[in-house]
Scaffold this active site. Structure first.
Site, mmCIF file in Angstrom:
data_model
loop_
_atom_site.group_PDB
_atom_site.id
_atom_site.type_symbol
_atom_site.label_atom_id
_atom_site.label_comp_id
_atom_site.label_asym_id
_atom_site.label_seq_id
_atom_site.Cartn_x
_atom_site.Cartn_y
_atom_site.Cartn_z
ATOM 1 N N GLY A 162 -4.318 1.024 -1.537
ATOM 2 C CA GLY A 162 -3.709 0.267 -0.198
ATOM 3 C C GLY A 162 -3.370 -1.155 -0.155
ATOM 4 C CB ILE A 163 -1.802 -3.572 2.381
ATOM 5 C CG1 ILE A 163 -0.523 -2.772 2.196
ATOM 6 C CG2 ILE A 163 -1.767 -4.846 2.668
ATOM 7 C CD1 ILE A 163 0.290 -2.900 3.165
ATOM 8 N NE ARG A 164 -7.331 -5.835 -3.445
ATOM 9 C CZ ARG A 164 -6.942 -4.636 -4.217
ATOM 10 N NH1 ARG A 164 -6.514 -3.522 -3.500
ATOM 11 N NH2 ARG A 164 -6.945 -4.713 -5.517
ATOM 12 N N GLY A 165 -7.136 -5.986 2.890
ATOM 13 C CA GLY A 165 -7.332 -6.488 4.012
ATOM 14 C C GLY A 165 -7.599 -7.992 4.145
ATOM 15 C CG LEU A 166 -5.413 -10.119 6.426
ATOM 16 C CD1 LEU A 166 -4.483 -10.764 8.050
ATOM 17 C CD2 LEU A 166 -5.011 -10.964 5.351
ATOM 18 C CE LYS B 77 -13.520 -0.786 6.361
ATOM 19 N NZ LYS B 77 -13.115 -0.004 7.500
ATOM 20 C CG ASP C 233 -20.205 7.626 12.269
ATOM 21 O OD1 ASP C 233 -20.373 6.494 12.681
ATOM 22 O OD2 ASP C 233 -21.226 8.378 12.245
#
Length: 575
Positions: free
Chosen positions: A319-323, A338, A373
């Site tokens: 997936g696209i890397r998160g900020l 995460k 959750d």
């Protein structure tokens, strides 16, 4: 200085009493769910959910404070802690919540040593015993003889679960239940059913009460859930009967709030539930009952077992890397990990503490089946040889403050664990079936609407922040920009011939322009057009303002864990 054995024994006793006090508090809140349901006290029910979650940490803090009043933990040697565990374990013989008591003990040790001592000689990294289902089955199950008529059996079941309110039309409910069974199963199947087993505790959540059990025959047992609700006059009625394992799995889904189900024998209840839903893991079922701390313990044990039987490496999640988060996974295991990054880009005007507060908000809130959750861990340990070099480099670059390295381990000081799903953007890129794409986009719109109706504005609604489950259900999982609905101002875009009008518009930090949603929720033009055709309201400021008004008035919308078409009033509307 090592304390004498009697004092060690007394300390073990104090810890167990602390657990039992916490469990009694938990049980009082859970046991009051029937009264809240009967009186339609929906807001009180939401407050009870939050209070019940908060109980554990409060009880833990009380016990740890008592220990510090009696000794300095770090001045005791390992023999002291081995003795303490031994004395504590002796007290758990025949204890009806022994597994929860072990987790509470682990939490005490974890709090004392800041989760830096993961040692099975000091705590219960492994369970002290293997629980054999059926030991106290009679204490959690009601059994009904089903060899008579269907009607007589149904009447006996209804009598066995009394409420302090009247049924709106009990005769109609019984007729519909019987009609459903005769339509869903053949006469041969029904004739083979010899008994019915139903869990004694009623399961309460949101605006519904559920009876959960199975129809037993010479062949496979048929699981079922009977859903009961209140009408506008606070009269009881049977809303539906669910008899597919898929429906039970969704009911106990990871994006739903925890049930209120009052029992003194959680291990036996969980064992029975897993017999109904063999694809659910033990930790998922404990969590669904609100024993989320013990669920974390069981998850960790399951995780260690999986590591010992696999050899793949941890790597960055697809997936696209998160900020805000660095996200990784073990490809052979069904969760993602995460870690909050050390720095956020300028566009993310939030702090680390605000991110943690957002995740806590979701934990305490009604997730209405649409928000995953998450489970928070500190000092989570990974075998260093299982972490891919690329992932380790990435973690050290973007989340260095959360990483500690030893020769053998990668220790992550703080992380969240969440159920693995297919990111919606990847799903929409790979899926070729137009009907499945349309369903996903329709469910995306429903997901956003239902989250809003639960008084949560998702904030960043890019489709990369949503996942899709194996059942085709869209779930939101990126919480760093969420807030309550009243915290946003939903505004109309100015109508002007000036193409730069929006640039000169005075925009406050809480302003949101729904008319712009269509441009960024999904990327490709044909997907945008489909989403807008399916859910045009999402792009209208008036719609969002109407949701704000409904939430402000205390109106809680029903978000059912099953399709509207399965409700008896829809299925039998001609009756």
């Amino acid at each position: 200085m090592i304390l004498s054995s009697p004092k060690v024994s007394h300390l073990a006793y104090q810890i167990l009493k602390g657990f039992e006090k916490s469990f009694r508090w938990y049980s009082r809140i859970t046991g009051a769910a029937q009264q809240r349901f009967e009186q339609a006290q929906w807001e009180a029910g939401q407050l009870a959910v939050k209070e019940r979650i908060a109980i554990y940490d409060q009880s833990l803090s009380d016990v740890v404070a008592q220990i510090y009043q009696q000794l300095h933990p770090h001045l005791q040697d390992k023999q002291f802690w081995h003795q303490l565990k031994h004395h504590y374990l002796k007290q758990l013989d025949d204890h009806p919540q022994f597994e929860l008591a072990e987790t509470f003990y682990n939490s005490v040790i974890g709090r004392l040593f800041r989760h830096q001592q993961i040692d099975d000689n000091m705590m219960f990294v492994l369970p002290s015993r293997c629980y054999l289902p059926g030991q106290v089955r009679h204490n959690v199950i009601n059994t009904f003889d089903a060899r008579g008529t269907i009607r007589a059996t149904l009447e006996e079941i209804i009598r066995a679960y009394p409420f302090h309110i009247e049924y709106a039309d009990k005769e109609q409910d019984l007729n519909r239940l019987e009609r459903y069974l005769r339509e869903a199963f053949s006469p041969r199947q029904l004739a083979r059913i010899h008994s019915i087993e139903i869990l004694q505790p009623v399961f309460y959540r949101s605006k519904a009460a559920y009876l959960i059990g199975r129809m037993c025959s010479d062949g496979d047992a048929i699981p079922f859930v009977m859903a009961l609700m209140l009408n506008s006059r606070r009269q009881l009625y049977v809303d539906t009967l669910l008899t597919a394992r898929h429906d039970l799995s969704v009911l106990f889904g990871f994006a739903r709030s925890y049930f209120m189900a009052d029992t003194q024998y959680p291990a036996e209840v969980v064992a029975f539930l897993q017999e109904l839903m063999p694809n659910k893991k033990h930790f998922e079922l404990y969590i669904s009952l609100g024993f989320y701390k013990h669920g974390k313990t069981v998850f960790y044990r399951n995780f260690l077992q999986h590591l010992s039987h696999s050899d793949d490496q941890f790597e960055a999640a697809p997936g696209i890397r998160g900020l805000v988060m660095a996200v990784f996974h073990l490809p052979s295991y069904g969760v993602v990990f995460k870690v909050i990054k050390d720095e956020f880009p300028e566009s993310k005007k939030i702090t680390r503490e605000q991110v943690k507060a957002c995740y806590k908000l979701v934990k305490m809130h009604d997730r209405v089946g649409r928000m995953a959750d998450t489970h928070e861990y500190v000092n989570f340990r990974l075998p260093r040889n299982r972490v891919s070099p690329a992932l380790l480099d990435e973690l050290l670059e973007v989340a260095n403050s959360s990483i500690e390295l030893t020769d053998d381990e990668v220790i992550i000081r703080h992380l969240y664990i969440e159920r693995k799903m297919t990111p919606l953007n990847i799903y929409l890129e790979q899926e070729t079936d137009p009907d499945k794409i349309r369903h996903a986009l329709d469910d995306l719109g429903l997901c956003i609407k239902q989250i809003a109706a639960a008084n949560i504005f998702p904030g960043d609604m890019l489709h990369k922040n949503f996942g899709i489950t194996r059942h085709g259900r869209v779930i939101f999982y990126d919480y760093d920009e969420i807030c309550y609905m009243h915290q946003r101002q939903f505004r109309d875009l100015p109508v002007s011939d000036d193409p730069y009008a929006i640039d000169t518009l005075s925009v406050g930090p809480d302003d949101v322009f729904p008319q712009q949603f269509e441009h960024f929720i999904v990327g490709k033009k044909h997907l945008k057009e489909q989403l807008k055709a399916l859910h045009p309201e999402l792009m209208e400021p008036d719609y969002w303002r109407s949701i704000q008004r409904e939430v402000a008035s205390g109106k809680l919308k029903d978000v059912l864990p099953y399709p509207e078409s399965q409700r008896f009033n829809k299925r039998f509307e001609q009756q």
